[in-house]
Design an enzyme around this catalytic site. Structure first.
Site, PDB file in Angstrom:
ATOM      1  N   CYS A  54       0.813  -1.239   0.000  1.00 51.22           N
ATOM      2  CA  CYS A  54       0.000   0.000   0.000  1.00 51.22           C
ATOM      3  C   CYS A  54       0.837   1.276   0.000  1.00 51.22           C
ATOM      4  O   CYS A  54       0.553   2.220  -0.747  1.00 51.22           O
ATOM      5  CB  CYS A  54      -0.942  -0.013   1.211  1.00 51.22           C
ATOM      6  SG  CYS A  54      -0.136  -0.549   2.730  1.00 51.22           S
ATOM      7  N   HIS A 102      -3.256   6.323   4.570  1.00 49.27           N
ATOM      8  CA  HIS A 102      -1.816   6.424   4.854  1.00 49.27           C
ATOM      9  C   HIS A 102      -1.312   7.788   4.355  1.00 49.27           C
ATOM     10  O   HIS A 102      -1.731   8.246   3.285  1.00 49.27           O
ATOM     11  CB  HIS A 102      -1.024   5.365   4.074  1.00 49.27           C
ATOM     12  CG  HIS A 102      -1.192   3.957   4.574  1.00 49.27           C
ATOM     13  ND1 HIS A 102      -1.944   3.609   5.673  1.00 49.27           N
ATOM     14  CD2 HIS A 102      -0.651   2.801   4.102  1.00 49.27           C
ATOM     15  CE1 HIS A 102      -1.863   2.282   5.852  1.00 49.27           C
ATOM     16  NE2 HIS A 102      -1.093   1.773   4.914  1.00 49.27           N
TER      17      HIS A 102
END
Ligand code: A2P
Length: 347
Positions: A143, A256
């Site tokens: 990710c 994130h």
């Protein structure tokens, strides 16, 4: 590292609709895979949600129907065209070859196959051409790597990146559902002045940051940090780029963020960088300090773009930039990227 024996590239048979298996369909990423398949009206004939005995027999929702979750076995892939895997590296190592043997193309969200030279590691906005040489398995990158390379690619093409220093601020959903539950429970415990219990993480994650994602390796880095180094080089097709990463888990549920310092061969001004990134595929420029506009995790949740802001020249070196990059790790960082790969394969 496990490698696959070389075989001829495997072409996907054209169909009007496909049978799609989702391995790990009850997890944080698997659930998102199902909703993104639905949202983007991917041509699904049949969806086959698969999980362990813990949730087999339960139901997931797909296009308004309740679909029964089946137990993952070696017979699960009969008639499957595309198998999206997100149940951890162990499951992928064991079952991805089984799915390929049964005739499916696997898009694997785990780290099991990413660095296998025979397996393309793909972000559709960056290196869709690598899909052509797949032999049954395509790997979805980590990710943190995905959201970084979507922004690095146009910079690399324009100015030639020589070095990247990145620090991440990664949400607990990257670890999975149990970690999200742990953060919620610890918040409850602390706000009730109780004692904190940690099971998923080695330390308290609520109101705290852990500079530790995945296992440590002998150099003192973590596996997550080395994924960012090795995967970025593989995706950009340039092993000469110097990359140094520090990955940190923060008490955020989804999304994130990354602070990225980039050194280039040719100088890029802030204005040039903004102009270039404003048209880059998958990137959304969100950069207006005068109005306090910069990317935030809470705004990125549920969206598809990789947001970039706080673009500044690094004044300590002749040719460098600082960037702040945010994305929904469950979507662009995992499920969306996997579905975009499936879309490329059936194009
Ligand atoms: P289950 O619900 O049966 O545990 P997360 O990353 O959010 O923790 O989710 C992991 C996903 O992977 C879940 O859907 C989980 O299913 C699935 N899973 C984990 N281990 C296995 C396994 N051995 N076989 C099949 N599915 C698994």
């Amino acid at each position: 590292m496990k490698t696959r024996k070389t075989t001829a590239p495997q072409k996907m048979k054209k169909k009007s609709a496909y049978t799609v298996a989702v391995v790990g369909a009850t997890g944080a990423v698997g659930t998102e895979m199902l909703s993104i398949l639905e949202e983007r009206t991917f041509p699904v004939e049949e969806v086959r949600p698969l999980a362990s005995s813990r949730s087999a027999g339960g139901e997931v929702s797909f296009r308004g129907d309740d679909v029964t979750v089946k137990l993952l076995t070696r017979d699960s892939f009969r008639g499957v065209d595309i198998a999206l895997f997100s149940a951890g590296a162990g499951v992928s190592k064991e079952y991805a070859p089984v799915a390929v043997e049964a005739g499916a193309v696997v898009i694997d969200n785990s780290s099991a196959w990413r660095m296998d030279p025979q397996v393309p590691l793909v972000v559709p906005e960056v290196n869709p051409y690598d899909l052509e040489k797949h032999q049954g398995i395509v790997a979805n990158p980590n990710c943190s790597t995905i959201q970084m390379v979507v922004v690095l690619k146009p910079i690399h093409d324009h100015a030639g990146i020589t070095r990247v220093v990145v620090s991440t601020y990664q949400s607990v959903s990257g670890t999975g559902k149990e970690a999200m539950d742990e953060l919620a429970e610890q918040c409850r415990q602390l706000l009730g002045f109780g004692d904190v219990t940690s099971k998923v993480y080695p330390h308290q994650i609520a109101f705290n940051c852990l500079p530790h994602i995945d296992d440590f390796v002998s150099s003192g880095y973590t596996r997550e940090e080395m994924k960012m180094v090795n995967e970025t080089r593989k995706i950009l097709g340039d092993p000469s780029i110097g990359i140094s990463a520090t990955t940190v888990r923060v008490p955020v549920f989804v999304g994130h963020a990354e602070s990225i310092n980039v050194e280039t061969k040719n100088k890029l001004s802030v204005a040039e960088t903004r102009a270039m990134l404003s048209t880059a595929p998958g990137v959304q420029l969100y950069d207006d300090p005068s109005r306090e506009l910069y990317p935030l995790q809470v705004h990125a949740v549920g969206t598809d773009a990789v947001f970039v802001g706080r673009i500044r020249e690094d004044e300590s070196i002749p040719k460098g930039l600082n960037l702040w990059v945010v994305a929904d790790n469950l979507r662009k960082g995992a499920a969306l990227n996997a579905v975009q790969i499936a879309e490329e394969l059936v194009k």
